[in-house]
Scaffold this motif. Structure first.
Motif, PDB file in Angstrom:
ATOM      1  N   PHE A 259      44.532   9.150  49.952  1.00  0.00           N
ATOM      2  CA  PHE A 259      44.847   8.081  50.880  1.00  0.00           C
ATOM      3  C   PHE A 259      46.184   7.488  50.449  1.00  0.00           C
ATOM      4  O   PHE A 259      46.277   6.904  49.369  1.00  0.00           O
ATOM      5  N   PHE A 260      47.216   7.679  51.276  1.00  0.00           N
ATOM      6  CA  PHE A 260      48.544   7.177  50.956  1.00  0.00           C
ATOM      7  C   PHE A 260      48.638   5.720  51.380  1.00  0.00           C
ATOM      8  O   PHE A 260      48.434   5.393  52.545  1.00  0.00           O
ATOM      9  N   THR A 261      48.923   4.843  50.446  1.00  0.00           N
ATOM     10  CA  THR A 261      49.097   3.437  50.778  1.00  0.00           C
ATOM     11  C   THR A 261      50.531   3.158  51.224  1.00  0.00           C
ATOM     12  O   THR A 261      50.777   2.182  51.929  1.00  0.00           O
ATOM     13  N   GLN A 262      51.456   4.032  50.824  1.00  0.00           N
ATOM     14  CA  GLN A 262      52.842   3.926  51.267  1.00  0.00           C
ATOM     15  C   GLN A 262      53.550   5.259  51.032  1.00  0.00           C
ATOM     16  O   GLN A 262      53.141   6.048  50.191  1.00  0.00           O
ATOM     17  N   PHE A 263      54.609   5.503  51.808  1.00  0.00           N
ATOM     18  CA  PHE A 263      55.474   6.645  51.557  1.00  0.00           C
ATOM     19  C   PHE A 263      56.858   6.360  52.111  1.00  0.00           C
ATOM     20  O   PHE A 263      57.018   5.579  53.044  1.00  0.00           O
ATOM     21  N   LYS A 264      57.839   6.982  51.489  1.00  0.00           N
ATOM     22  CA  LYS A 264      59.213   6.926  51.977  1.00  0.00           C
ATOM     23  C   LYS A 264      59.929   8.171  51.491  1.00  0.00           C
ATOM     24  O   LYS A 264      59.838   8.538  50.325  1.00  0.00           O
ATOM     25  N   ALA A 265      60.623   8.843  52.396  1.00  0.00           N
ATOM     26  CA  ALA A 265      61.502   9.953  52.036  1.00  0.00           C
ATOM     27  C   ALA A 265      62.912   9.514  52.385  1.00  0.00           C
ATOM     28  O   ALA A 265      63.169   9.034  53.495  1.00  0.00           O
ATOM     29  N   GLU A 266      63.812   9.654  51.423  1.00  0.00           N
ATOM     30  CA  GLU A 266      65.184   9.193  51.614  1.00  0.00           C
ATOM     31  C   GLU A 266      66.155  10.325  51.348  1.00  0.00           C
ATOM     32  O   GLU A 266      66.025  11.043  50.358  1.00  0.00           O
ATOM     33  N   VAL A 267      67.123  10.493  52.253  1.00  0.00           N
ATOM     34  CA  VAL A 267      68.168  11.490  52.043  1.00  0.00           C
ATOM     35  C   VAL A 267      69.439  10.793  51.586  1.00  0.00           C
ATOM     36  O   VAL A 267      69.718   9.654  51.972  1.00  0.00           O
TER      37      VAL A 267
ATOM     38  N   GLU B  97      54.030   5.381  66.170  1.00  0.00           N
ATOM     39  CA  GLU B  97      53.948   4.010  65.664  1.00  0.00           C
ATOM     40  C   GLU B  97      53.548   3.945  64.192  1.00  0.00           C
ATOM     41  O   GLU B  97      53.643   2.889  63.566  1.00  0.00           O
ATOM     42  N   GLU B  98      53.114   5.064  63.579  1.00  0.00           N
ATOM     43  CA  GLU B  98      52.682   5.058  62.184  1.00  0.00           C
ATOM     44  C   GLU B  98      53.830   5.133  61.187  1.00  0.00           C
ATOM     45  O   GLU B  98      53.645   4.843  60.009  1.00  0.00           O
ATOM     46  N   PHE B  99      55.010   5.565  61.643  1.00  0.00           N
ATOM     47  CA  PHE B  99      56.144   5.702  60.726  1.00  0.00           C
ATOM     48  C   PHE B  99      57.427   5.323  61.426  1.00  0.00           C
ATOM     49  O   PHE B  99      57.493   5.265  62.648  1.00  0.00           O
ATOM     50  N   GLU B 100      58.451   5.045  60.617  1.00  0.00           N
ATOM     51  CA  GLU B 100      59.742   4.679  61.180  1.00  0.00           C
ATOM     52  C   GLU B 100      60.847   5.505  60.547  1.00  0.00           C
ATOM     53  O   GLU B 100      60.738   5.932  59.399  1.00  0.00           O
TER      54      GLU B 100
ATOM     55  N   THR C  72      68.789   7.049  57.084  1.00  0.00           N
ATOM     56  CA  THR C  72      68.620   7.779  55.821  1.00  0.00           C
ATOM     57  C   THR C  72      67.185   7.846  55.316  1.00  0.00           C
ATOM     58  O   THR C  72      66.938   8.479  54.289  1.00  0.00           O
ATOM     59  N   THR C  73      66.221   7.204  55.992  1.00  0.00           N
ATOM     60  CA  THR C  73      64.846   7.204  55.494  1.00  0.00           C
ATOM     61  C   THR C  73      63.804   7.473  56.573  1.00  0.00           C
ATOM     62  O   THR C  73      64.026   7.196  57.753  1.00  0.00           O
ATOM     63  N   VAL C  74      62.674   7.994  56.124  1.00  0.00           N
ATOM     64  CA  VAL C  74      61.465   8.096  56.928  1.00  0.00           C
ATOM     65  C   VAL C  74      60.394   7.423  56.086  1.00  0.00           C
ATOM     66  O   VAL C  74      60.212   7.778  54.919  1.00  0.00           O
ATOM     67  N   SER C  75      59.708   6.430  56.647  1.00  0.00           N
ATOM     68  CA  SER C  75      58.729   5.695  55.849  1.00  0.00           C
ATOM     69  C   SER C  75      57.547   5.246  56.700  1.00  0.00           C
ATOM     70  O   SER C  75      57.624   5.216  57.928  1.00  0.00           O
ATOM     71  N   HIS C  76      56.457   4.904  56.001  1.00  0.00           N
ATOM     72  CA  HIS C  76      55.267   4.409  56.686  1.00  0.00           C
ATOM     73  C   HIS C  76      55.607   3.075  57.344  1.00  0.00           C
ATOM     74  O   HIS C  76      56.526   2.371  56.920  1.00  0.00           O
TER      75      HIS C  76
ATOM     76  N   LYS D 156      52.659  16.204  55.298  1.00  0.00           N
ATOM     77  CA  LYS D 156      53.944  16.888  55.451  1.00  0.00           C
ATOM     78  C   LYS D 156      54.979  15.938  56.048  1.00  0.00           C
ATOM     79  O   LYS D 156      54.659  15.116  56.902  1.00  0.00           O
ATOM     80  N   LEU D 157      56.210  16.073  55.572  1.00  0.00           N
ATOM     81  CA  LEU D 157      57.372  15.379  56.136  1.00  0.00           C
ATOM     82  C   LEU D 157      58.473  16.410  56.335  1.00  0.00           C
ATOM     83  O   LEU D 157      58.719  17.231  55.443  1.00  0.00           O
ATOM     84  N   VAL D 158      59.133  16.359  57.473  1.00  0.00           N
ATOM     85  CA  VAL D 158      60.263  17.252  57.755  1.00  0.00           C
ATOM     86  C   VAL D 158      61.450  16.396  58.152  1.00  0.00           C
ATOM     87  O   VAL D 158      61.334  15.534  59.024  1.00  0.00           O
TER      88      VAL D 158
END
Length: 175
Positions: A106-114, A141-144, A148-152, A163-165
């Protein structure tokens, strides 16, 4: 910046993104380590539960990707991160996924940053394709998505991530 929303844009992106990702994957497999400072294009890492914030990063030349998360439940899971460049160095990609398909954490938070590029397309999935199963995208609506970022999205994210692409455009020097 979200995934394109118009019908014609969806068709354009639907055709462009898989082609770009295949091109990037083929490039990474055919010529590993050709960019200055390059690291192996695919790296494995453990996603660890316990509620502590963890990060994993990879770079390829001047471009990088960092996945930061906090998860609960279960035990460590083996995940992978793939970074790649298009043949013309115009696109940088970062894919983060659980190869077994669905994560049971169960992910409480995530962020992928380029780093070094601007996101053109990004998508997050609650299940990654494996065997006869398909990728299952998160609801918009679950992520933004920013440049430079994709996050919850706080209060909307339903704690499932597999998965994140990300496909990002690299800056071009104009003559």
């Amino acid at each position: 910046m979200a995934a394109p929303s118009g019908r014609s844009c969806r068709r354009s992106w639907a055709a462009l993104v898989p082609a770009a990702l295949l091109c990037l994957a083929a490039q990474a497999a055919a010529e590993p380590g050709t960019a200055p400072g390059a690291v192996p294009s695919t790296a494995e890492f453990d996603v660890r539960p316990g509620g502590v914030v963890h990060s994993f990063s990879r770079s390829l030349g001047d471009y990088g990707c960092t996945f930061t998360y906090s998860a609960q439940g279960g035990t460590n899971e083996q995940w992978q991160m793939n970074v790649g460049m298009s043949e013309d160095n115009g696109l940088f990609s970062c894919t983060i996924w659980r190869p077994q398909g669905k994560s049971y954490l169960f992910f409480t938070q995530f962020k992928a940053e380029v780093k070094g590029a601007k996101i053109e397309y990004a998508m997050a999935y609650s299940q990654a394709a494996v065997g006869a199963q398909s990728d299952i995208p998160l609801k918009q609506e679950e992520f933004e998505i920013t440049d430079t970022t994709v996050s919850h999205r706080e209060g909307k994210f339903r704690f499932e991530l597999s998965k994140l692409v990300i496909v990002a455009k690299t800056p071009r020097d104009e003559l």
